[in-house]
Enzyme design. Sequence first.
Site, PDB file in Angstrom:
ATOM      1  N   ASP A 146      -1.666   8.449  -6.417  1.00  0.00           N
ATOM      2  CA  ASP A 146      -0.294   7.824  -6.295  1.00  0.00           C
ATOM      3  C   ASP A 146       0.509   8.496  -7.384  1.00  0.00           C
ATOM      4  O   ASP A 146       1.835   8.958  -6.823  1.00  0.00           O
ATOM      5  CB  ASP A 146      -0.516   6.567  -6.499  1.00  0.00           C
ATOM      6  CG  ASP A 146      -1.586   5.572  -5.496  1.00  0.00           C
ATOM      7  OD1 ASP A 146      -1.911   6.534  -4.605  1.00  0.00           O
ATOM      8  OD2 ASP A 146      -1.942   4.732  -5.677  1.00  0.00           O
ATOM      9  N   GLY A 155       0.736  -1.272   0.069  1.00  0.00           N
ATOM     10  CA  GLY A 155      -0.138   0.063  -0.208  1.00  0.00           C
ATOM     11  C   GLY A 155       0.887   1.175   0.041  1.00  0.00           C
ATOM     12  O   GLY A 155       0.195   2.369   0.179  1.00  0.00           O
TER      13      GLY A 155
END
Length: 394
Positions: A176, A128
């Site tokens: 991200d 993650g």
Amino acid sequence: MRSSEPADLAEVVTERFGGDGADVTVASAPGRVNLIGGHTDYNDGFVLPVAIDRRTAVAARPRTDRTVQVFSTNVGETRTFSLDSPATEESSWVGYVEGVARSLADEAPSPVSGLDLAVRGDVPMGGGLSSSASLELAAATALNETWTLGHDRTELADRCWRVEREFVGVECGIMDQFVVALGEPDRALFLDCRTREYERYPLDEDVRVVVTNTNVEHELVDSAYNERVAQCREGVELLAESPSNDVNALRDVSVAEFEERAETLPETVRDRCEHVVRENERVKTAANALETGDMERIGALMGASHRSLRDSYEVSCEELDFVVETAESVDAELGSRMTGAGFGGCVVSLVRADSVESFAETVRAAYAAETGIEPDIFPCAVGDGAGVENRPSE
Ligand code: GLA
């Protein structure tokens, strides 16, 4: 020189593939951790991530043909593909590199060369922390330089985001790739995922970002993720039915509007929407708190974010909840929450700098006793975004 040791990695290219190292470019990109703003990015909302000091580096040297060879020092294997053959639909690590290479090559103004590539990274995979975005941006930055394409970091982030969506088949948001491309040391990035406008806010020097990797990864993360995306979309359709509003994404719904209409929504959709609508408010409040240095406030917002992800969005799991509860019992902890998609992976905590070690030991011992699993707990310095480490003949 950074921990990714660019000179070494350039040597790996010559050791593996022969030739000399004079025209090797090395680029690197960080992993990331999101302080707050869980599952808001694909709802056109707000996020507050940081780039961390764990990175992936890619060394690239042009070839005279159209073959691409990639050696990963982590995996210890070399994979090969040709820019002239159809995509190999590769589902391992090399698929990210291939996706990025093809995407950049296909839209290059003139034909590009093949490449000899070496990859190395210390972002934990599958935890993650965006090891995939880190690899994508490191590769994209190295290829952009080698092929002199002239894309800026925002363009590279957008390109990598598209590759990720196509390649992994997850309808992820832009967070991200964006922070991995544009993060800055000691600053959190407050990003509007719709307009892509951003602001960087310094973090308090007396507070550390600490990551606890639960080292569990439950199944069905990708399908549960896409299910949440669909439920949010359903919420948007229902909330957009009123002629008086202009709702294109949950980002367009204020807390007051949501409360007014909540009763009309089916229960699960209502819970999902409630999380996103309130989470967006929490991120904006957290950004303001960063501006005034109110870290206690941010900590409290992180706790509220976790409970909402657990109860309304239902993307947490027992291990994540246990870490958050244990972390919250430590005096020096200001706030904790799960980070990333959920169902395992990491918890991010803000911890007073002078107590990081005792915090880590308390959480480690309790988690190991409860689950029988050793977690990985590490403080992160807030690092730089993607960049070229060294150019040929530098
Ligand atoms: C994953 C996705 C991100 C974001 C987070 C949840 O990390 O890649 O785009 O949606 O989950 O906040």
